[in-house]
Each structure stands twice: as C-alpha cells, then as structure tokens.
Scaffold this active site. Sequence first.
Site, PDB file in Angstrom:
ATOM      1  CG  ASP A  25      68.080  31.409  39.363  1.00 11.33           C
ATOM      2  OD1 ASP A  25      69.124  30.861  38.930  1.00 11.33           O
ATOM      3  OD2 ASP A  25      67.313  30.874  40.172  1.00 11.33           O
TER       4      ASP A  25
ATOM      5  CE1 TYR B 132      57.970  29.050  40.714  1.00 12.30           C
ATOM      6  CE2 TYR B 132      58.763  26.809  40.382  1.00 12.30           C
ATOM      7  CZ  TYR B 132      58.839  28.029  41.036  1.00 12.30           C
ATOM      8  OH  TYR B 132      59.794  28.223  41.997  1.00 12.30           O
TER       9      TYR B 132
ATOM     10  CE  LYS C 262      56.704  32.781  43.832  1.00 11.88           C
ATOM     11  NZ  LYS C 262      55.462  32.440  43.096  1.00 11.88           N
TER      12      LYS C 262
END
Length: 365
Positions: free
Chosen positions: A11, A228, A231
């Site tokens: 991403d 984080y 994902k």
Amino acid sequence: MTITLSVIKADIGGYVGHSESHPDVLAKADENLAKAKGEGLLIDYHVTKCGDDLQLIMTHQQAEDSEKIHKLAWGTFVDCTQVAKKLKLHGAGQDLLSDAFTGTVKGLGPGVAEMEFEERAAETIIIFMADKTSAGAWNMPLYKIFADPFNTIGLVIASNMHSGFTFEVHDVKEHKKITFNAPEEIYDLLVFIGAPSRYMVKAVYHRETGEIAAASSTQRLSLMAGRYVGKDDPVCIVRSQGQFPAVGEVLEPFTLPLLVEGWMRGSHHGPLMPVAIVDSTPTRFDGPPRVTSLGFQLSGGKLVGPRDMFADKSFDNARQQASDIADFLRRHGPFEPHRLPLEEMEYTTMPQVARKLEGRFIDLD
Ligand code: 13P
Ligand code: 13P
Ligand code: MG
Ligand code: MG
C-alpha cells in the site's frame, strides 16, 4: 521450463482515504514493469490492485528471493510513492518501512508470495489478494481447499490427490516453522492455524510429488514496525487442476464470508467479501474486508489472462451474506468481539490512548 511466479504488494497510498488505488499509480507501476520485461528480466507481468494495495504479479527465471526481482518491486513502490505524494494521496508510502533497499523486500513492509515450479502442460494459477485484513486470513480457505473433503471432492475421488497435502505453518511471533501432513494430522494442524494472528499457512505441497501447491504472504506489518501502520492485506498463489484441486474447488471456500481481523483502523473483525477487482473498493466503515482472485493459464511463463474469478454471479449470495454480517457486527460499535480482543489492540493502537490515562488509575482496596 522452470518458472518463478512472484506476487509482491504494498500500500503506497490510497485514493480516496484507504478505499481505492489511483489509476496514475497503476500506470507508473505498469511503466516500470514493462521496461523490465523489455530488458528481459521479467517474462511477463500483470499490474493490478485490491482496494488501496498495489499488486505486482511477475513471472521470471530468477528463482525465489531474487535480489533483482525484489529490487524491481521496491523501486516500483518507491516510484509509485512519488506519484502518490504528488497527488497527495492518503498515506503515501504507507507500507515502505525503510528508506533503503537491503537486498530483499522482506522485512521492509511489502507482502510477498513466490513459488518456483516446472510449468505443466496446462498450468492453471489462481492469485488471491485481500484488502483490510491480516496475513493469516488464508488459513481457513487453504485448509478447506487442500484438506477438507466437504469442500474438495477431488481429495476423495481423484486418485492423484488421495494421498493428501503437506502444510508448512509459520509461527510469526516466535519465528519458527513446522509441517503437518493432511489428512492424518489435521487435528494437530487445526490447533495452530485456527489461531491465524500468530500461526499462518505459508505453503502447501503435494504429498506424493512434493510439488508446491500454494504459497502465501505472511508478513505482519505491526510486528515489523512495532506499531500499527496499516493492515497486511495479504496475497496467496494457488496452483490448480491436474494433481491440484480444480478451479471450482479452489474458489469454493470463499462462498463463506469468513470472519477476519482488519476493517476500520485494522482493529475489527469483519466478513471477508469476495468481489471482482472493480468492486475492491472497501468503503463502508473502510470495508468490509475484500478478497479478489485472478486466474491465469501460464504458457512459457506468459500470463494468459487474467480472468476475474469472483466477478461470477455465483458469488452474489456470499456478498449479500457479507453485507448482512457487516450490518450485524457494526451494531456492536466499539465492543468486542466486533472490536479486536485486548491482546491484539495492545499490540497496535491501544497503548497511545491508555498511556494518557495511566495516572488516573488508583489501587482498589
Ligand atoms: P472438464 O471435463 O470440463 O475438464 O472438467 C473436469 C473437472 O475437473 C471439473 O472440475
Ligand atoms: P489499509 O491497511 O488498507 O491501508 O487500511 C488501513 C485502515 O486503517 C483502514 O481503516
Ligand atoms: Mg491504506
Ligand atoms: Mg490496504
């Protein structure tokens, strides 16, 4: 002919938010891979997207873990990040956790599934790509494809599959691996892969021939980054037909919109909705999580295809069920089990919020 199929993804910026990929980013990736094909490094390639994840599907003869191929992928992600930055896309360069290439993309953020094999007379390949979910999401589908006779009738009635398959399982927290033989060790296998946030099916092999049948990406971004960042949005390659499950057996597990972790802020359980590439636009609560699948026949390493396998109408029910499950789960708001369990949250987003309130906790009597 020995061929390596590499699927490397990252991403590097979303449009709009985390919902989709921008066509200029895909065009830039296409330009880079076309050049590599022209120079003879790649036999063939296909650039696509799953939601906000850029997917590089490449065939070559450089074997797995090739520095040249990984460098091409990394350079392409860096170039595409420049395009994303110019367009001020959301989270430009999100998955690139390093400033420098170190000979492999592994550990730097991108997800990788690769396999080397002797191309068969008819080499049927299905590539699965997911958005808004974690590595480990393939555990249940791979189990069903290669070990469950209620899914794959070939395990029962095809003599060339009757001996079963071997599962290579990785413990991504302890950095260990173990192999299990199906069918006789399925209970041992399920103890581990039923906990997909830690134990992941990395590869599957045909028992009799030892041939690679499936390979998945098991990179966990939060473990790499220590926080984080987004994902994993994993990928998986499955070989089909002949001594492997038929195309319909490979796709069948996705008629169940299985619950996976991911969705909004990577912090929720949600149904995995099988969709056509064009519908991999996770929008509702940044989801629900999506899975796409492209089918190819290989011919001398050339990618004949793709066919968009989940575009088929027979997956409409699964999509409707996924939407119904999404409605049900969303009504739980910030409560578990819609929200991920505490252990997972402690790994990711919770510590920053909890730290602020530390001083307010007083001892119970
Ligand atoms: P065909 O006879 O159409 O090749 O189908 C065989 C098969 O394996 C279907 O799953
Ligand atoms: P991605 O991992 O697809 O970028 O999604 C991140 C997110 O936080 C969605 O809400
Ligand atoms: Mg994103
Ligand atoms: Mg994504």
